[in-house]
Design a protein around this motif. Structure first.
Motif, PDB file in Angstrom:
ATOM      1  N   SER A 198       0.830  -1.204   0.000  1.00 21.68           N
ATOM      2  CA  SER A 198       0.000   0.000   0.000  1.00 21.68           C
ATOM      3  C   SER A 198       0.866   1.256   0.000  1.00 21.68           C
ATOM      4  O   SER A 198       0.582   2.232  -0.694  1.00 21.68           O
ATOM      5  N   TRP A 199       1.953   1.222   0.793  1.00 22.14           N
ATOM      6  CA  TRP A 199       2.889   2.348   0.785  1.00 22.14           C
ATOM      7  C   TRP A 199       3.487   2.539  -0.611  1.00 22.14           C
ATOM      8  O   TRP A 199       3.657   3.681  -1.080  1.00 22.14           O
ATOM      9  N   LYS A 200       3.794   1.435  -1.276  1.00 24.40           N
ATOM     10  CA  LYS A 200       4.350   1.523  -2.629  1.00 24.40           C
ATOM     11  C   LYS A 200       3.391   2.240  -3.564  1.00 24.40           C
ATOM     12  O   LYS A 200       3.807   3.075  -4.388  1.00 24.40           O
ATOM     13  N   GLY A 201       2.096   1.937  -3.440  1.00 26.16           N
ATOM     14  CA  GLY A 201       1.102   2.587  -4.289  1.00 26.16           C
ATOM     15  C   GLY A 201       1.050   4.084  -4.063  1.00 26.16           C
ATOM     16  O   GLY A 201       0.927   4.875  -5.009  1.00 26.16           O
ATOM     17  N   ILE A 202       1.154   4.489  -2.804  1.00 26.24           N
ATOM     18  CA  ILE A 202       1.147   5.918  -2.465  1.00 26.24           C
ATOM     19  C   ILE A 202       2.391   6.610  -3.018  1.00 26.24           C
ATOM     20  O   ILE A 202       2.316   7.686  -3.621  1.00 26.24           O
TER      21      ILE A 202
END
Length: 320
Positions: A198-202
């Motif tokens: 999820s952090w990667k997506g942000i």
């Protein structure tokens, strides 16, 4: 006047107690104020404006009679006039009584209330800093709870300036990311970890929309694996490793935006007034963030932080 405060909990709990300590110092400027804290929380007082000394005691450990005796001896030697306790356990109340301190303030309705001289009603449905500040009513202090504030040592500010130069961001703004792994985020059965994917997506969305805006991730003692996974998806991510809370606060103060989970760095961001977007799973942002448009909490509808979608976060960031 000599005052001692018993403050169990981690670094975040200590920072939330700072307004209470600062108001005590404001009302009694000549007072000598000490705190009894867990070893894991001692570093918080590197940025305190009001505390003279920290006394270490692990409230959650299986303390022996000798441990209690040593603490009791230390407290008695210092001849305090006032004791303030956030703890609500019977044992802490008994300890306060055994110290012989004449004025003992704590929460009414706690297991140790019988040992208090000045009990104060516990009002939990409010910002935690204000709930702690209510304890001052036991001393006849009825001022409003002040904002969180800290005092960062000059040498830590200098370190942060040098660190920004090292990272090549001394002449630009930056977004600071704290993933939360180093906050023992699964302690006591509470999961406050936000997934790496999820952090990667942000991060990828930031790089697409604002390719020239530096993104800096904080790496604490337990964050190596988390940071390594993020770096695998983008080599443009910058990493900072502040070795203490003062240096961490200085890096947060220089950021345009702080993205984090419910954690101690979140409270530091509030104290230095950096725009903050914080993710909450089982905990309540209304109790852990002040009412301000500078500090936005995103609460999971399921109580699981992992169920907050990157899109939900990004909508808050970009105002979508």
């Amino acid at each position: 006047m000599r005052i001692v405060a018993f403050v169990p909990g981690g670094i975040g709990d200590q920072i939330l107690f700072f307004p209470t300590l600062d108001d005590l110092k404001q009302v009694y400027p000549e007072a000598h104020i000490d705190v009894v804290v867990e070893p894991r929380a001692q570093d918080a007082y590197r940025v305190s404006k009001s505390v003279q000394d920290t006394i270490l005691f692990d409230y959650k450990d299986r303390n022996s009679l000798a441990d209690f005796g040593n603490l009791l001896g230390t407290i008695r030697e210092r001849e305090y006039d006032v004791a303030i306790s956030l703890g609500q356990r019977w044992g802490v109340g008994l300890l306060l009584w055994l110290t012989g301190i004449p004025v003992r303030v704590g929460y009414a309705g706690s297991a140790g209330q019988i040992f208090l001289t000045n009990p104060v009603p516990l009002k939990q449905n409010q910002y935690a800093a204000c709930m702690y500040h209510d304890l001052l009513k036991g001393l006849g202090i009825n001022t409003p709870c002040p904002e969180l504030s800290i005092s960062v040592p000059t040498k830590d500010l200098d370190w942060a300036d040098a660190e920004r130069k090292r990272l090549g961001i001394q002449n630009s703004g930056y977004v600071l990311i704290h993933g939360g792994a180093s906050e023992c985020s699964r302690a006591n059965g509470i999961d406050k970890i936000y997934p790496v994917e999820s952090w990667k997506g942000i991060i990828q969305d930031f790089q697409r929309r604002q390719p020239d805006l530096p993104l800096v991730v904080i790496q604490g003692p337990e964050d190596a694996e988390f940071v390594e996974e993020l770096l695998q998806s983008t080599s443009q991510l910058k990493v900072t490793m502040p070795e203490d809370i003062g240096k961490l606060a200085a890096m947060i103060a220089g950021a345009n935006l702080m993205l984090c989970t419910d954690s101690a760095p979140m409270h530091l961001a509030v104290a230095v007034k950096t725009y903050t977007l914080a993710l909450f799973g089982p905990t309540d942002p209304k109790r852990l963030l002040p009412d301000s448009n500078r500090f936005v909490g995103i609460k999971s509808l399921t109580g699981q932080m992992s169920d907050i979608s990157p899109q939900t976060v990004l909508e808050k960031v970009w105002g979508g």
